[in-house]
Write a protein that holds these residues in place. Structure first.
Motif, short mmCIF file in Angstrom:
data_model
loop_
_atom_site.label_atom_id
_atom_site.label_comp_id
_atom_site.label_asym_id
_atom_site.label_seq_id
_atom_site.Cartn_x
_atom_site.Cartn_y
_atom_site.Cartn_z
N PHE A 1 0.86 -1.13 0.03
CA PHE A 1 -0.10 -0.07 -0.09
C PHE A 1 0.99 1.34 0.02
O PHE A 1 1.67 1.35 1.00
CB PHE A 1 -0.80 0.02 1.31
N ASN A 2 0.94 2.02 -1.09
CA ASN A 2 1.56 3.12 -1.17
C ASN A 2 0.90 4.40 -1.39
O ASN A 2 -0.07 4.41 -2.38
CB ASN A 2 2.75 3.11 -2.37
N ALA A 3 1.36 5.57 -1.10
CA ALA A 3 1.01 6.91 -1.24
C ALA A 3 1.35 7.25 -2.53
O ALA A 3 2.85 7.13 -2.62
CB ALA A 3 0.76 7.69 -0.19
N ASN A 4 1.02 8.01 -3.53
CA ASN A 4 1.78 8.38 -4.66
C ASN A 4 2.40 9.70 -4.45
O ASN A 4 3.00 10.11 -5.36
CB ASN A 4 0.82 8.55 -5.89
N GLN A 5 1.54 10.43 -3.32
CA GLN A 5 2.53 11.79 -2.94
C GLN A 5 3.07 11.26 -1.15
O GLN A 5 2.40 10.63 -0.82
CB GLN A 5 1.57 12.85 -2.93
N THR A 6 3.88 11.91 -1.09
CA THR A 6 4.49 11.59 0.32
C THR A 6 3.72 12.02 1.38
O THR A 6 3.85 11.60 2.70
CB THR A 6 6.00 12.26 0.72
N ALA A 7 2.80 13.03 1.09
CA ALA A 7 1.84 13.28 2.00
C ALA A 7 0.90 12.39 2.47
O ALA A 7 0.59 12.40 3.58
CB ALA A 7 0.88 14.41 1.51
N GLY A 8 1.00 11.35 1.97
CA GLY A 8 -0.09 10.10 2.05
C GLY A 8 0.60 9.10 3.20
O GLY A 8 0.17 8.08 3.61
N ASP A 9 1.90 9.35 3.06
CA ASP A 9 2.75 8.24 3.74
C ASP A 9 2.44 8.15 5.27
O ASP A 9 2.24 9.12 5.74
CB ASP A 9 4.18 8.56 3.58
N GLY A 10 2.37 6.79 5.78
CA GLY A 10 1.99 6.74 7.20
C GLY A 10 0.42 6.65 7.48
O GLY A 10 0.13 6.23 8.50
N ALA A 11 -0.25 6.93 6.35
CA ALA A 11 -1.66 6.82 6.51
C ALA A 11 -2.27 5.26 7.03
O ALA A 11 -1.57 4.40 6.20
CB ALA A 11 -2.58 7.20 5.19
N VAL A 12 -2.93 5.39 7.84
CA VAL A 12 -3.42 3.61 8.46
C VAL A 12 -4.51 3.25 7.73
O VAL A 12 -5.56 3.92 7.74
CB VAL A 12 -3.60 3.74 9.92
N GLY A 13 -4.40 2.15 7.13
CA GLY A 13 -5.61 1.81 6.51
C GLY A 13 -6.09 0.12 7.03
O GLY A 13 -5.43 -0.20 7.81
N SER A 14 -7.19 -0.09 6.47
CA SER A 14 -7.69 -1.24 6.83
C SER A 14 -7.90 -2.16 5.71
O SER A 14 -8.72 -1.84 4.74
CB SER A 14 -9.15 -1.15 7.83
N LEU A 15 -7.11 -3.11 5.84
CA LEU A 15 -7.29 -4.11 4.43
C LEU A 15 -8.14 -5.17 4.56
O LEU A 15 -8.10 -6.05 5.46
CB LEU A 15 -5.78 -4.81 4.06
N THR A 16 -9.09 -5.12 3.42
CA THR A 16 -9.98 -6.14 3.50
C THR A 16 -10.01 -6.94 2.11
O THR A 16 -9.60 -6.43 1.15
CB THR A 16 -11.54 -5.65 3.79
N VAL A 17 -10.62 -8.31 2.05
CA VAL A 17 -10.44 -9.05 0.80
C VAL A 17 -11.92 -9.81 0.74
O VAL A 17 -12.52 -10.01 1.73
CB VAL A 17 -9.51 -10.41 1.21
N THR A 18 -12.19 -9.55 -0.51
CA THR A 18 -13.52 -10.14 -0.88
C THR A 18 -13.16 -11.02 -2.09
O THR A 18 -12.19 -10.96 -2.88
CB THR A 18 -14.54 -9.28 -1.31
N LYS A 19 -13.98 -12.29 -2.34
CA LYS A 19 -13.72 -13.20 -3.35
C LYS A 19 -15.02 -13.33 -4.08
O LYS A 19 -16.12 -13.44 -3.68
CB LYS A 19 -13.03 -14.43 -2.73
N ALA A 20 -14.71 -13.72 -5.26
CA ALA A 20 -15.70 -14.55 -6.34
C ALA A 20 -15.27 -15.59 -6.77
O ALA A 20 -13.82 -15.75 -7.23
CB ALA A 20 -16.07 -13.37 -7.31
N VAL A 21 -15.90 -16.66 -7.05
CA VAL A 21 -15.49 -17.97 -7.57
C VAL A 21 -16.28 -18.35 -8.66
O VAL A 21 -17.47 -18.04 -9.05
CB VAL A 21 -15.72 -19.08 -6.50
N SER A 22 -15.60 -19.00 -9.61
CA SER A 22 -16.32 -19.40 -11.04
C SER A 22 -15.69 -20.77 -11.16
O SER A 22 -14.50 -21.24 -11.15
CB SER A 22 -15.78 -18.50 -12.02
N ILE A 23 -16.73 -21.84 -11.59
CA ILE A 23 -16.31 -23.16 -11.71
C ILE A 23 -16.84 -23.65 -13.15
O ILE A 23 -17.97 -23.30 -13.53
CB ILE A 23 -16.80 -24.05 -10.84
N MET A 24 -15.96 -23.73 -14.23
CA MET A 24 -16.38 -23.81 -15.54
C MET A 24 -15.95 -25.32 -15.92
O MET A 24 -14.65 -25.67 -15.64
CB MET A 24 -15.63 -22.77 -16.41
N ASN A 25 -16.51 -26.05 -16.67
CA ASN A 25 -16.20 -27.31 -17.47
C ASN A 25 -16.37 -26.86 -18.84
O ASN A 25 -17.36 -26.98 -19.30
CB ASN A 25 -16.83 -28.36 -16.89
N GLY A 26 -15.13 -26.48 -19.58
CA GLY A 26 -15.28 -26.10 -20.99
C GLY A 26 -16.15 -24.87 -21.11
O GLY A 26 -15.65 -23.98 -20.35
#
Length: 173
Positions: free
Chosen positions: A72-97
């Motif tokens: 996680f990076n800030a593209n400007q140094t003004a954002g460095d040190g900002a604390v964030g909450s990282l969340t993950v969501t998922k989607a699943v796909s099952i294909m046969n052909g």
């Protein structure tokens, strides 16, 4: 002739020695800080995923751990040190052909995503581990005489391609 006069004056009080003024400060907002969340792809380990207790060769495993490195990076140094909450969501796909079996077979694939993690802009990367496993369909069915059983009889999970799409999101806290 010249006459000189001296006068001494003693005040009993001083008035008019204070005043007030209003100072107005307008609080603005900082410029938007653009951040980047980078996730490294997981490489295929060449092993085949099979239900627990069925991994009987060196090329078969009952669980695969997908480990994602999140930066996680800030593209400007003004954002460095900002604390964030990282969340993950998922989607699943099952294909046969070209046939999509996601609705009927996704319950046999487990890939629990972890809870929120603390991440700091410009700080250390965070590793997110997601274990993937299969549930044996025969044991998971309540009644084998269902339409689902007919699907399982005609389509084998080993012939399917399971695709996970994980979305990594950082919210500033």
């Amino acid at each position: 002739s010249t006459v000189g006069v001296s006068l001494a004056y003693w005040a009993s009080a001083v008035t008019g020695n204070n005043d007030s003024a209003t100072g107005v400060v307008t609080v603005g907002s900082g410029d938007a800080v653009t951040t980047t969340v980078s996730v490294a792809d997981v490489l295929d380990n060449g092993k085949k995923l099979v239900p627990a207790a069925y991994a009987d060769t060196a090329s078969e495993v009952s669980s695969i751990s997908l480990v994602f490195t999140v930066d996680f990076n800030a593209n400007q140094t003004a954002g460095d040190g900002a604390v964030g909450s990282l969340t993950v969501t998922k989607a699943v796909s099952i294909m046969n052909g070209t046939t999509d079996y996601t609705a009927s077979l996704s319950k046999y694939v487990t890939a629990p995503v972890p809870g929120a993690a603390r991440i700091i802009a410009g700080g250390d990367t965070v590793n997110v581990t997601i274990p993937v496993s299969l549930i044996e369909p025969v044991k998971a069915l309540a009644s084998p005489a269902t339409e689902e059983q007919a699907i399982l009889d005609s389509v084998h999970l080993q012939d399917a391609v399971i695709t996970f799409t994980f979305t990594f999101t950082v919210a500033i806290v």
